[in-house]
Each structure stands twice: as structure tokens, then as C-alpha cells.
Design a protein around this motif. Structure first.
Motif, mmCIF file in Angstrom:
data_model
loop_
_atom_site.group_PDB
_atom_site.id
_atom_site.type_symbol
_atom_site.label_atom_id
_atom_site.label_comp_id
_atom_site.label_asym_id
_atom_site.label_seq_id
_atom_site.Cartn_x
_atom_site.Cartn_y
_atom_site.Cartn_z
ATOM 1 N N HIS A 1 0.977 -1.694 0.305
ATOM 2 C CA HIS A 1 0.415 -0.105 0.053
ATOM 3 C C HIS A 1 0.284 1.075 0.375
ATOM 4 O O HIS A 1 0.796 2.335 -0.542
ATOM 5 N N LEU B 1 -7.779 5.686 -2.819
ATOM 6 C CA LEU B 1 -9.067 4.671 -2.825
ATOM 7 C C LEU B 1 -10.007 4.284 -1.278
ATOM 8 O O LEU B 1 -10.601 3.505 -0.958
ATOM 9 N N GLY B 2 -8.266 4.476 -0.601
ATOM 10 C CA GLY B 2 -8.517 4.004 1.354
ATOM 11 C C GLY B 2 -8.754 2.366 1.256
ATOM 12 O O GLY B 2 -8.159 1.180 0.318
ATOM 13 N N THR B 3 -9.753 2.288 1.987
ATOM 14 C CA THR B 3 -9.363 0.686 2.786
ATOM 15 C C THR B 3 -9.894 0.023 1.617
ATOM 16 O O THR B 3 -9.599 -1.220 1.684
ATOM 17 N N ASP B 4 -10.603 -0.002 0.786
ATOM 18 C CA ASP B 4 -11.083 -0.762 -0.910
ATOM 19 C C ASP B 4 -9.430 -1.618 -1.230
ATOM 20 O O ASP B 4 -9.198 -2.578 -1.575
ATOM 21 N N VAL B 5 -8.448 -1.003 -1.362
ATOM 22 C CA VAL B 5 -7.100 -1.468 -1.775
ATOM 23 C C VAL B 5 -6.752 -2.072 -0.492
ATOM 24 O O VAL B 5 -6.623 -3.229 -1.459
ATOM 25 N N ASP B 6 -6.866 -1.396 0.289
ATOM 26 C CA ASP B 6 -5.866 -2.648 1.899
ATOM 27 C C ASP B 6 -6.920 -4.038 1.487
ATOM 28 O O ASP B 6 -5.876 -4.675 1.749
ATOM 29 N N GLN B 7 -8.171 -3.691 1.226
ATOM 30 C CA GLN B 7 -8.799 -5.043 1.379
ATOM 31 C C GLN B 7 -8.636 -5.590 0.569
ATOM 32 O O GLN B 7 -7.969 -7.335 0.688
ATOM 33 N N LYS B 8 -8.243 -5.319 -0.094
ATOM 34 C CA LYS B 8 -8.035 -6.033 -1.841
ATOM 35 C C LYS B 8 -6.909 -6.722 -1.998
ATOM 36 O O LYS B 8 -7.145 -7.910 -2.291
ATOM 37 N N GLN C 1 -6.540 -9.206 0.105
ATOM 38 C CA GLN C 1 -7.104 -10.705 0.406
ATOM 39 C C GLN C 1 -6.684 -11.399 -1.537
ATOM 40 O O GLN C 1 -6.608 -12.825 -1.088
#
Length: 83
Positions: free
Chosen positions: A15, A25-32, A35
């Protein structure tokens, strides 16, 4: 299966290396990212440290039993050859 702290560290490093607009883009990128990393790690043929330790102990006990059986077999063979 995998150390969540290590996974978190890898995700953070990825990140941090991203350009600022992507970071926004925030937490969506972290989460993806997490995953994807987790999915790739799950494809590897690995086991957890705990499972490795358990299997190591099982193997040691099995080796001890085998050694005892080999010794007993040698004693029995010796007794049979003495007759």
C-alpha cells in the motif's frame, strides 16, 4: 494458517509503495490487497508452524516405537538362533 501480522506488514508495504491517487481509494485497496495475498498464499502447499510441530512430535514418537520394535525383534531373532 499464516501469521496475520506478517500479512498485515506485506499489505502495508504494498500500500505504501502505491501512488497517492491509488492510496486515496482507502480501505478498499487494503482489503483487496490482503485478499489477493491470502488467496495466493493459500495456493501454496504449506502448513502452519503449529501443525508442523505437532507432526514433528508424532514422527519422533513413531521413531521411538520403531526403534523399540527393532530391538525387540533382534532379541527374538537371537533367542530363536540359540535354539
Amino acid at each position: 494458517m499464516f501469521d496475520p501480522k506478517k500479512l498485515e506488514l506485506i499489505a502495508k508495504q504494498i500500500h505504501e509503495s502505491m501512488p497517492q491517487p491509488v492510496k486515496d481509494l482507502g480501505t478498499d485497496v487494503d482489503q483487496k490487497v490482503r485478499q489477493v495475498i491470502q488467496a495466493q498464499l493459500n495456493k501454496l502447499d504449506v502448513i502452519s508452524r503449529e501443525e508442523f510441530e505437532v507432526q514433528t512430535q508424532v514422527l519422533l514418537r513413531t521413531r521411538q516405537k520403531l526403534n523399540a520394535m527393532e530391538q525387540k525383534m533382534a532379541e527374538l531373532e537371537e533367542k530363536l538362533s540359540d535354539k
